[in-house]
Structure formats: structure tokens, C-alpha cells
Design a protein around this motif. Sequence first.
Motif, short mmCIF file in Angstrom:
data_model
loop_
_atom_site.label_atom_id
_atom_site.label_comp_id
_atom_site.label_asym_id
_atom_site.label_seq_id
_atom_site.Cartn_x
_atom_site.Cartn_y
_atom_site.Cartn_z
N ASN A 201 -11.66 -30.86 14.44
CA ASN A 201 -11.43 -30.77 15.89
C ASN A 201 -10.67 -29.48 16.23
O ASN A 201 -9.60 -29.21 15.69
N ALA A 202 -11.21 -28.70 17.16
CA ALA A 202 -10.67 -27.35 17.45
C ALA A 202 -9.20 -27.37 17.89
O ALA A 202 -8.47 -26.43 17.63
N GLY A 203 -8.78 -28.45 18.53
CA GLY A 203 -7.40 -28.46 19.03
C GLY A 203 -6.42 -29.09 18.04
O GLY A 203 -5.26 -29.33 18.38
N HIS A 204 -6.86 -29.34 16.81
CA HIS A 204 -6.03 -30.12 15.88
C HIS A 204 -4.89 -29.31 15.26
O HIS A 204 -3.74 -29.74 15.23
N ALA A 205 -5.22 -28.12 14.73
CA ALA A 205 -4.24 -27.38 13.93
C ALA A 205 -4.09 -25.95 14.44
O ALA A 205 -5.06 -25.37 14.94
N ILE A 206 -2.90 -25.39 14.27
CA ILE A 206 -2.74 -23.95 14.52
C ILE A 206 -2.84 -23.28 13.17
O ILE A 206 -2.05 -23.56 12.26
N ASN A 207 -3.83 -22.44 13.05
CA ASN A 207 -4.06 -21.76 11.78
C ASN A 207 -3.31 -20.44 11.75
O ASN A 207 -3.10 -19.81 12.79
N LEU A 208 -2.95 -20.02 10.54
CA LEU A 208 -2.10 -18.81 10.44
C LEU A 208 -2.82 -17.57 10.96
O LEU A 208 -2.16 -16.61 11.35
N LEU A 209 -4.15 -17.61 10.97
CA LEU A 209 -4.87 -16.42 11.45
C LEU A 209 -5.40 -16.58 12.87
O LEU A 209 -6.17 -15.75 13.34
N ASP A 210 -4.97 -17.62 13.57
CA ASP A 210 -5.41 -17.80 14.97
C ASP A 210 -4.92 -16.64 15.84
O ASP A 210 -3.80 -16.14 15.65
N SER A 211 -5.74 -16.25 16.80
CA SER A 211 -5.33 -15.17 17.72
C SER A 211 -4.30 -15.74 18.70
O SER A 211 -4.22 -16.96 18.90
N PRO A 212 -3.53 -14.85 19.36
CA PRO A 212 -2.56 -15.33 20.35
C PRO A 212 -3.19 -16.25 21.40
O PRO A 212 -2.62 -17.28 21.74
N ASP A 213 -4.38 -15.90 21.85
CA ASP A 213 -4.99 -16.75 22.89
C ASP A 213 -5.39 -18.12 22.35
O ASP A 213 -5.25 -19.13 23.04
N GLU A 214 -5.87 -18.14 21.11
CA GLU A 214 -6.20 -19.45 20.51
C GLU A 214 -4.94 -20.30 20.39
O GLU A 214 -4.95 -21.49 20.67
N ILE A 215 -3.85 -19.66 19.96
CA ILE A 215 -2.60 -20.41 19.79
C ILE A 215 -2.16 -20.97 21.14
O ILE A 215 -1.86 -22.16 21.27
N ARG A 216 -2.18 -20.12 22.17
CA ARG A 216 -1.74 -20.58 23.50
C ARG A 216 -2.60 -21.75 23.96
O ARG A 216 -2.09 -22.76 24.43
#
Length: 327
Positions: A201-216
Motif C-alpha cells: 500500500n503506497a501510504g504504508h511506509a516512508i522509504n529512505l529514498l522517498d522524495s520530499p513530496d512523497e514524504i509530505r
Amino acid sequence: MKKRVFSGIQPTGNIHIGNYLSAIKHWVASQPEYDNIFCIVDLHAITVPQDPKVLKAKSLELAALLFAAGIDPQQSVLFVQSHISAHSELAWILNCFIPMGWMQRMTQFKEKAGTQREQVSVGLFDYPALMAADILLYNTDEVPVGEDQKQHVELARDVAQRFNSLYGETFVVPRAVIPPSGARIMGLDDPTSKMSKSETNAGHAINLLDSPDEIRSKVMRATTDSLREIRFDENRPGVNNLLTIYEHFSGLSQSEIEAKFDGKGYADLKRELAEVIVEGLRPLQSRYRELTADPTHLNSLLSEGVSKIRPIAEKTLRLVQDRVGLG
Ligand code: TYM
């Protein structure tokens, strides 16, 4: 003599902030005090189906991430498990000293196999034996892991003690070291289940390589509750999880955090949380880009590590073979 630390991480899925906060960050921080060995456990990864090309690429990507996070080749060895065949060899021998009953008690297998018990591989069931081999090959004193791996480290302890009592002192008996906080980071979409690499599920985890916008966007969508007050409370898993992550990335104490968000709403907490994560991961992400630009250098760091520790693994394996009457 420094104590030996050994720990491992699977090169599957995306490495997330749960892995980072409970394990990687502690490995990095305590490097100077210990004699450290860190392992990218590709043999564990194949307990479930993997695409061969992706697996190889992921092992190298994980090596770059770990070096980028601060694993220092001067202080620690980082290597890929399948590069030292003694892991598989010792795992087989340990298999023959682990009662079925011990293995059947492993809760992670039950969770991972779910309703597919008859279909999953024997390797998935037997995975703790390989993990015990990883740990015991290197005369490990301490194994820093998140809460979910504690039972596996205890199995490694038990088999070491059993073998020692049958054949005389052979293995150092290791112990798990669990961080006091952050040992269990939960999914953002479902704060009652742990953040997991295998959850898609896309909203499940924050990955170490996520972009700032993905994290937000992931943080803003995180599940909370219908209450208002922002405080650490294990009975409110969503808010508690966000605050725990905030605590780790901000370095503030729990009371400072509660004071900071006093009278504020969840949207404020989420906005601030997203920014501390973005800033916290920025240096790691830029070092990662530098390291992956030069795969030859990366591969040579890994192979230097292997040559430093292979003799330790082979010595332990020979001793064990000798004790059992093999070889
Ligand atoms: P792995 O790859 O699942 O996870 C790596 C590390 O991250 C921790 N962790 C978490 N901590 C907090 N919250 C979470 N949501 C979360 N998810 C994962 C894990 O506890 C672990 O410390 N079997 C191991 C790898 C392994 C190993 C070893 C570890 C193989 N051999 C020998 C120590 C020693 C595993 O699959 O970790």
C-alpha cells in the motif's frame, strides 16, 4: 577488546524509516564502541520468491544506503551474506540441533505464512536457523535489532547453549539489544500493524529514498483518530506513532514535543513531522546518489569487507564441523 556486534537486514522491498530508526541509526551511532559486522541478508530474501536481477540490484542499493546512512568501512564491515558460504553450511548443521517445537513457536513465521502455510517455502519456516548461523559464525556478543527480531535472536542463544552443552564451549552466546524507543514503528495507513517492507500500500511506509513530496503526501494521509490532544499515548496508536517518529527525527524529548504541540491540531503535527523527516533524510539521500554513481567503488568496499571476516566465519565452521565429526 571491543565487543562484537552483528546485525542484518534484508535487501527486499524498500528500506523504510522503521528499519532506519530501530536498527540502522543505532548501528551507526555505536560503531566506535564495538567491533561491528553488518550483513545484507540475500539468502534470507530468497525465502520468498524474488526476481534474480532485482535481488542483485537491491543488494547493492542497500549497501549504498547503509554506507550513506553512516556505516563507516574503517570501523565496520558491511558484506553480502551469500558471499560467504559458511552461512549456509552452518545453518544446515544448526538445523540438526534445533527441535521442531522451538521453530514452531516463531511468531514471525505464523504472521508471514498467514493462511498459506502449506504453500510457503521450507526456507521461510527455517529462516531463524540461518539467522542463528549468521550470528554465531562471528562470535557475536550483541545483536542490535527491532522488537520483531527478538524471538529469533533468542533462538540463536538457545541453540548456542544447547550445542555448547553437548559438545563443550563452541559458540559465544549472543544477546539481543533492542532500542528503548522506536523498536516498533507502525504503518502510517494502519498504526496497529508494524511498518513492513513487504506491504505494498503506497501510504504504508516512508522509504529512505522517498522524495520530499512523497514524504509530505504520505504523512499528511497518515491515519490518526478523532480526538484532539497531541500526546504520547500507546492507546492512540496513530498519533503515538507519528510522535515517536517525530521524537527520533527532531531529537527533542517527549515532554518538549508535547509542549510544542500543545493547543495545535493534527495537521500542524503532520506538517512539522513531514519537514523533520525530509530534512533528516536529505544528507543520506545525497550521499546515496554519490555512492551509486560509482558502483565499482561500492563493490570494492563490499569485497574488502568480505576478505576481512571470511577467516572468522571459516574458523568457526571448521570448529563446529570438527565437534560434530564432519569434514
Ligand atoms: P529485516 O530486514 O526485516 O529488518 C531489519 C531491521 O529493521 C527492524 N525493523 C523494524 N524496527 C522497528 N519498526 C519496524 N516496523 C521494523 N521493521 C523492521 C528489524 O527488527 C531489523 O532489526 N531476519 C532479519 C535480518 C537478519 C538478521 C540476522 C538480523 C538476518 N540475519 C542476524 C540480526 C542478526 C530481518 O529480516 O530483518
